[in-house]
Enzyme design. Structure first.
Site, mmCIF file in Angstrom:
data_model
loop_
_atom_site.group_PDB
_atom_site.id
_atom_site.type_symbol
_atom_site.label_atom_id
_atom_site.label_comp_id
_atom_site.label_asym_id
_atom_site.label_seq_id
_atom_site.Cartn_x
_atom_site.Cartn_y
_atom_site.Cartn_z
ATOM 1 N N LYS A 73 1.010 -1.102 0.099
ATOM 2 C CA LYS A 73 -0.107 0.121 -0.027
ATOM 3 C C LYS A 73 0.928 1.328 0.050
ATOM 4 C CE LYS A 73 -3.872 1.897 2.747
ATOM 5 N NZ LYS A 73 -4.581 1.741 3.910
ATOM 6 N N SER A 148 -9.718 1.429 2.925
ATOM 7 C CA SER A 148 -8.785 2.428 1.819
ATOM 8 C C SER A 148 -7.633 1.463 1.169
ATOM 9 C CB SER A 148 -8.038 3.491 2.713
ATOM 10 O OG SER A 148 -7.116 2.851 3.645
ATOM 11 N N SER A 172 -9.788 -0.902 6.841
ATOM 12 C CA SER A 172 -9.220 -0.749 5.755
ATOM 13 C C SER A 172 -8.419 -1.953 5.069
ATOM 14 C CB SER A 172 -8.231 0.459 5.482
ATOM 15 O OG SER A 172 -8.672 1.542 5.543
#
Ligand code: GLN
Length: 475
Positions: A73, A148, A172
């Site tokens: 990420k 996210s 997330s």
């Protein structure tokens, strides 16, 4: 779709090489460019690393992740590589050091394929808040992958990497995992070091894996977790060999939160999938009880009061002075701040900074922030009291399956309600995992969530593995 375990075994036994696998995945990345999962692909470097690790495999000196190709990420730092938290304000920023989790995975010979898109500063539930465009869900490209850590989940689900790292402040990792049919693990607060992770809500943030299987999640956690001199919040408790302790023996007690299952917003297919899980567990002789959880409606407000407060403080460092983007129109210090932030941050991030600044302001501190802390304590105490009678709490991961682009964007409250079942674990600091539990009639994946007491990852992973096996044999 290859798991970490499978590829490492293939590489070890000579069925394939790291180089061949990286080449294969690079082709997959090219063929799936429409997903927009990657912000940057480190192709040359990954190939070089692959050759270096292939030589180690031959020499018998390779680490436990030799063969595994991972994505990160874009809020996890890698030395001498760009990192942006999918924000314009970090445009061009290059990290001077690597996150501890990255160093630990590299030490086991993992190969990093690149940076994966996310909601800006990890704020969002659909990946629509990335400054670099939305990520598409590989199961249905008209739908969001969740957020996210949307790029991480999409990349794993599409088979572009064997596993990915995400971060989870309020869901997330787990919510995008449930939207893409993957496994998402949020460890206990303090189980994994956050050194080198771009901060959002420091008393909530954790880093964890998104994988195809529970066994892969257990292996990655085992290799990442543990004390770190660079992060005082990382616990010194011993790390168990989670991947070798997945076998569950004996009967367990599960608590299903009544309010979650009876929640009016719950999609009927999601409800049915959790009921099926309950049946399967009962058939195995486990005890499943419905318990009251009177605080469900306070979870999302508590989460948003406290995390926005922490975010407003954490994001204060992005001033246009030290990092990344600086407005070319700035003429003095104040206009540097104002113009760089106005242009550099997206709408959702600005909304949260303002909300967080408001709840911390002198006149409202007691009414919001201090109250939020007290409610957090009540929620945590009540949740922990459930663990006196139960081994795990079971809920759906999300109220519904992946939604279409734009469907929830207009109303932030609608989007925030996506987090209703996931934020509890972050508020309480306990570990939680989302395991795929079937598909809707339209073929959209759903997830079931398990939570245990803090630092009981061993039990959590064994339960999740048990459930995964039950679901695989039942279908
Ligand atoms: N969806 C939640 C939010 O928007 C969770 C984010 C996260 O876990 N980073 O804040």
């Amino acid at each position: 779709m290859k798991t970490v375990h499978a590829i490492c075994e293939e590489v070890r036994s000579g069925v394939t090489t790291c180089e061949a696998e990286v080449n294969r995945l690079l082709d997959e990345v090219k063929g799936n460019a429409h997903l927009n999962a990657f912000l940057e692909v480190w192709a040359e470097e990954a190939l070089q690393e692959a050759r270096r690790i292939d030589a180690k495999v031959k020499a018998g000196t390779a680490g436990r992740l030799a063969g595994a190709v991972l994505g990160l990420k874009d809020n996890i730092c890698v030395q001498n590589h760009r990192v942006s938290a999918s924000s314009r304000i970090l445009e061009g920023f290059v990290s001077q050091y690597a996150a501890t989790v990255v160093e630990r995975l590299l030490a086991e010979d993992a190969i990093l394929l690149g940076r994966l898109s996310c909601d800006e500063f990890a704020m969002g539930s659909s990946n629509e808040n990335s400054a670099y465009g939305p990520v598409r869900n590989p199961i249905d490209p008209e739908r969001v992958p969740g957020g996210s850590s949307g790029g991480s989940a999409a990349a794993v689900a599409a088979g572009l990497v064997h596993a990915a790292l995400g971060t989870d402040t309020g869901g997330s990792i787990r919510q995008p995992a449930s939207f893409t049919g993957t496994v998402g693990l949020k460890p206990t607060y303090g189980r994994v070091s956050r050194h080198g992770i771009i901060a959002y809500g420091s008393s909530f943030d954790q880093v964890g894996p998104i994988t195809h299987t529970v066994a892969d999640a257990a292996l990655l956690l085992e290799l990442m977790a543990g004390a770190d001199a660079y992060d005082t919040t990382a616990s010194k408790r011993a790390v168990a060999p989670y991947s070798q302790h997945l076998h569950l023996s004996g009967k367990r007690r599960f608590a299903v939160l009544k309010e979650c299952i009876e929640s009016p917003g719950l999609n009927p297919a999601v409800k049915a999938s959790v009921e099926r899980v309950i049946d399967l567990l009962r058939q195995q002789g486990h005890e499943v009880s419905f318990v009251e959880f009177p605080y469900l409606k306070y979870l999302v407000p508590t989460y948003y009061v406290l995390t926005t407060a922490e975010a407003s403080s954490n994001l204060g460092r992005y001033s246009g002075v030290h990092y990344g983007y600086r407005s070319p129109h700035a003429t003095d210090l104040e206009s540097t701040y104002k113009q760089s932030r106005s242009k550099g941050f997206g709408t959702e991030v600005k909304r949260r900074i303002m909300l967080g600044t408001f709840v911390l302001s002198a006149g409202y501190y007691d009414a919001y922030y201090a109250k939020g802390q007290k409610v957090r304590r009540v929620i945590r105490d009540h949740t922990n009291s459930l663990f006196e009678s139960f081994d795990a709490i079971l809920t759906p991961t999300t109220p519904g399956p992946a939604f279409k682009f734009g469907q929830k964007g207009a109303d932030p409250i609608q989007m925030y309600l996506e987090d209703i079942f996931t934020v509890q674990a972050n508020i309480c600091g306990i570990p939680a995992i989302s395991v795929p539990c079937g598909k809707t009639e339209e073929g959209l994946p759903m997830g079931v969530q398990l939570m245990t007491k803090a630092f009981e990852e061993e039990q959590l992973l064994a339960l999740a593995h048990h459930l995964e096996t039950l679901l695989a044999t039942a279908s």
